[in-house]
Every structure is written in structure tokens, then in C-alpha cells.
Scaffold this motif. Sequence first.
Motif, PDB file in Angstrom:
ATOM      1  N   THR A 119     -16.072   5.778  13.120  1.00 47.13           N
ATOM      2  CA  THR A 119     -16.900   6.801  13.341  1.00 47.13           C
ATOM      3  C   THR A 119     -18.226   6.357  14.080  1.00 47.13           C
ATOM      4  OG1 THR A 119     -16.260   7.949  11.307  1.00 47.13           O
ATOM      5  CG2 THR A 119     -18.681   8.604  12.329  1.00 47.13           C
ATOM      6  N   PHE A 120     -18.670   6.750  15.321  1.00 40.60           N
ATOM      7  CA  PHE A 120     -19.857   6.550  15.802  1.00 40.60           C
ATOM      8  C   PHE A 120     -20.800   7.294  15.380  1.00 40.60           C
ATOM      9  CE2 PHE A 120     -23.255   7.414  18.988  1.00 40.60           C
ATOM     10  CZ  PHE A 120     -23.821   6.157  19.230  1.00 40.60           C
ATOM     11  N   THR A 121     -22.039   6.674  14.702  1.00 39.32           N
ATOM     12  CA  THR A 121     -23.358   7.254  14.043  1.00 39.32           C
ATOM     13  C   THR A 121     -24.500   7.151  14.840  1.00 39.32           C
ATOM     14  OG1 THR A 121     -23.566   5.411  12.588  1.00 39.32           O
ATOM     15  CG2 THR A 121     -22.244   7.180  11.640  1.00 39.32           C
ATOM     16  N   GLY A 138      -9.075 -14.731  13.671  1.00 37.25           N
ATOM     17  CA  GLY A 138     -10.070 -13.690  13.786  1.00 37.25           C
ATOM     18  C   GLY A 138      -9.606 -12.383  14.312  1.00 37.25           C
ATOM     19  N   ALA A 139      -8.090 -12.347  14.663  1.00 41.83           N
ATOM     20  CA  ALA A 139      -7.627 -11.315  15.434  1.00 41.83           C
ATOM     21  C   ALA A 139      -8.035  -9.842  14.823  1.00 41.83           C
ATOM     22  CB  ALA A 139      -6.079 -11.379  15.535  1.00 41.83           C
ATOM     23  N   ASN A 140      -7.905  -9.719  13.528  1.00 44.93           N
ATOM     24  CA  ASN A 140      -8.219  -8.284  12.979  1.00 44.93           C
ATOM     25  C   ASN A 140      -9.719  -8.070  13.116  1.00 44.93           C
ATOM     26  OD1 ASN A 140      -5.592  -7.961  12.507  1.00 44.93           O
ATOM     27  ND2 ASN A 140      -5.710  -8.783  10.496  1.00 44.93           N
ATOM     28  N   ALA A 141     -10.520  -8.911  12.926  1.00 47.41           N
ATOM     29  CA  ALA A 141     -11.942  -8.286  12.942  1.00 47.41           C
ATOM     30  C   ALA A 141     -12.493  -8.334  14.360  1.00 47.41           C
ATOM     31  CB  ALA A 141     -12.929  -9.748  12.432  1.00 47.41           C
ATOM     32  N   LEU A 142     -11.868  -9.131  15.250  1.00 46.12           N
ATOM     33  CA  LEU A 142     -12.189  -8.948  16.589  1.00 46.12           C
ATOM     34  C   LEU A 142     -11.653  -7.831  17.354  1.00 46.12           C
ATOM     35  CD1 LEU A 142     -11.513 -12.583  18.004  1.00 46.12           C
ATOM     36  CD2 LEU A 142     -13.768 -11.478  17.579  1.00 46.12           C
ATOM     37  N   ALA A 143     -10.687  -7.102  16.509  1.00 50.77           N
ATOM     38  CA  ALA A 143     -10.249  -5.991  17.100  1.00 50.77           C
ATOM     39  C   ALA A 143     -10.924  -4.708  16.560  1.00 50.77           C
ATOM     40  CB  ALA A 143      -8.584  -5.677  16.511  1.00 50.77           C
ATOM     41  N   GLU A 144     -11.581  -4.945  15.351  1.00 47.84           N
ATOM     42  CA  GLU A 144     -12.583  -3.950  15.014  1.00 47.84           C
ATOM     43  C   GLU A 144     -13.711  -3.840  15.851  1.00 47.84           C
ATOM     44  OE1 GLU A 144     -12.451  -1.884  12.620  1.00 47.84           O
ATOM     45  OE2 GLU A 144     -10.189  -2.333  11.868  1.00 47.84           O
ATOM     46  N   ALA A 145     -14.262  -4.877  16.172  1.00 50.00           N
ATOM     47  CA  ALA A 145     -15.255  -5.163  16.963  1.00 50.00           C
ATOM     48  C   ALA A 145     -14.892  -4.506  18.427  1.00 50.00           C
ATOM     49  CB  ALA A 145     -15.928  -6.510  17.403  1.00 50.00           C
ATOM     50  N   SER A 146     -14.044  -4.665  18.895  1.00 51.26           N
ATOM     51  CA  SER A 146     -13.362  -3.859  20.301  1.00 51.26           C
ATOM     52  C   SER A 146     -13.316  -2.497  20.041  1.00 51.26           C
ATOM     53  CB  SER A 146     -12.121  -4.516  20.701  1.00 51.26           C
ATOM     54  OG  SER A 146     -11.529  -3.861  21.964  1.00 51.26           O
ATOM     55  N   THR A 182     -18.362   3.992  23.759  1.00 53.14           N
ATOM     56  CA  THR A 182     -18.333   4.225  25.017  1.00 53.14           C
ATOM     57  C   THR A 182     -17.679   5.772  25.268  1.00 53.14           C
ATOM     58  OG1 THR A 182     -15.984   3.281  25.321  1.00 53.14           O
ATOM     59  CG2 THR A 182     -18.122   1.751  26.155  1.00 53.14           C
ATOM     60  N   SER A 183     -16.731   6.128  24.211  1.00 63.27           N
ATOM     61  CA  SER A 183     -15.966   7.464  24.284  1.00 63.27           C
ATOM     62  C   SER A 183     -17.198   8.566  23.816  1.00 63.27           C
ATOM     63  CB  SER A 183     -14.707   7.343  23.411  1.00 63.27           C
ATOM     64  OG  SER A 183     -15.011   7.048  21.992  1.00 63.27           O
ATOM     65  N   TRP A 195     -22.964  -1.879  26.602  1.00 62.89           N
ATOM     66  CA  TRP A 195     -21.649  -1.719  26.431  1.00 62.89           C
ATOM     67  C   TRP A 195     -20.572  -1.477  27.248  1.00 62.89           C
ATOM     68  CZ3 TRP A 195     -20.570  -2.224  21.070  1.00 62.89           C
ATOM     69  CH2 TRP A 195     -21.850  -1.697  20.313  1.00 62.89           C
ATOM     70  N   SER A 196     -21.116  -1.975  28.730  1.00 64.34           N
ATOM     71  CA  SER A 196     -20.212  -1.535  29.701  1.00 64.34           C
ATOM     72  C   SER A 196     -20.135  -2.574  30.593  1.00 64.34           C
ATOM     73  CB  SER A 196     -20.789  -0.374  30.432  1.00 64.34           C
ATOM     74  OG  SER A 196     -21.726  -0.346  30.917  1.00 64.34           O
TER      75      SER A 196
END
Length: 304
Positions: free
Chosen positions: A134-136, A163-171, A178-179, A187-188
Motif C-alpha cells: 500500500t502506498f500511503t 537478501g532476495a526476499n527483502a530486496l524484492a520488497e524494496a523493488s 510509481t504506479s 523513484w525513476s
Amino acid sequence: MGMFAKKIGWLVAGLLLPFCSLAQELRCEVTVNSEQVQATDRQVFQQMQNAISELMNNTRWTGDVYQNEERIRCKMFITLRAMPQIGVYEANTQIISSRPTYGTGYETTVLSFVDTKFEFEYNPAQPLQYAPNTFTTNLTAILSFYAYTIIGMDNDSFARLGGANALAEASNILNLVTSSGTAATGWSATADTRNRYWLINNLQDPQFEPFRSALYLYHRQGLDLMGQDPEKARQNILEALRNVQQVARIRPGAAALRSFFEAKATEVSAAFASATPEQKQQAYDLLTQVDPTNRAKYETILRR
């Protein structure tokens, strides 16, 4: 037990662990410098600092089990540059995370990153709360982005690509921002690769897997072995640097690479102080080719 209860067993005596309460992942020291900003009510800056600290330190970011001693040490130095309107801020921030090395009192920097696009709104009446998927607010998004990046890179230093899972959360956070249609900067993709987009883009890019593998080689198989087998440790550090060199040939000047050498230039020079002449020359040749900006620091390797 989660990854972290296992990864750092050598740091805490086993007999002590049952008496430690479970804790959040981060132990983050937050500093907000407001000297450049004019405001009648300066209490808001202390409230801002407290709110950011509470979000970083009191949020459970993952499902991993941490003991209090395992929390990742990190710092955020936020310098407010301007307040274009009440409650809107432009700032620079430096994010630093570190982890201890086995058998020593030494802490090594894992992430060092300067974000000059730290722009946000802050209202003391609106609590900062992270809600997954969620974007707040932009401030909450930035803070959670760095929380997951810190955790991901720390994980990578203990297990190859850990760290794959945590980095996926950051992504995922970047994608949410952006959406959302928010016009916030940082962010771009831009010509200036020193922003959040490029940092996580690097860390998620398959071409950067050798770099992420290098984080494990350098820390777990290098620095952590230095007290037991310094010869083997330096060989592994050299191998880690060759991995970094492999990525640098494809993506010279990438944000993740620049961040790595800003954190490691002095440290890696010291690591080869007692190396063989052959190792010293190998390290010097490799480092000055990949990171010419810090050539003066690497020259000390040959002088020792």
C-alpha cells in the motif's frame, strides 16, 4: 527459527539466547538536522526525528526471528535543505548500515548511500505507519524502501544471494510509488544514477548477481575469516573484488558499485597491509582499475 537466529550464532553465546526477547530487525539511529530551515515551531523537527526513528525501529519488516543482539545497526542522517511550503521538505540523507565481524570488535559498513532526492511531506498529526503493498506517503515509502534495502544487503553478506526476499520488497515499494502517480523525485530512471531507482535496479538486475555474491565472499568468507586464516580471507576478498570487477566492466559507474567502494576503499586497503607482495600487487591493480577515484587510498597498499 529464521535466517537471522542462525546467521549470527557466533556473535552471541548460546546460553544467552533463551533470555533475549525477540526484536525488530533494525537498530536505527536517526538524526534530523534542521539548521538550514526557518520555522517558528522548531519542535516539529524533533517530532519528525522521533516519528522516523519509531517507524524504522518498531516495525516488523520480515517474518524472520531476530534476537535483540542480532538487530542490524544502521544510521540515517537527514539534512533538511528547504521547506518550500509548510509541511513540505527537501532534504539530503545518508544511509549507513553495518555488521560485526567474527571474533573481533570491528564493525564493517555494508551499505553507505547518499540520497539527494529525499523530498516529502510531514504532518505531526499523521502517524508514520508501514502498510505492505500500500502506498500511503512518500516519506513512509522512502523509509520502508531503505529498511528493506538494508535488510537485503545485510542478508547478502551472510548468505549468497540471501537478501532476495527483502530486496524484492524494496523493488515492490518502488513500483507502488510509481504506479500511484506521485510526482516525487528519486523513484525513476534519470541520467543521474545516484537515486533509489538505480540502486534497487542494480541489486535486482541478474547482471549484478556477481556483485551480490561478492558481498557474501567479502564479508562471510573474507572479513569473518581474517582472525583465523588471514591468507585464505585475503584470497576470498580478492575473489570478491574480481566479481565486482566483472560487473564494473558491464555497468561502469553503477550506483551499487559506487556505494560499495565508498564504504570499502579504506577498509580493503587495510586488509592487504600484511599481505604478500604478490597479493598486494594484485589488489592494487584490480582496485585502481575498477575504482580509480580512490587510487590514493590504494597506493598505501604498496607502501606498507
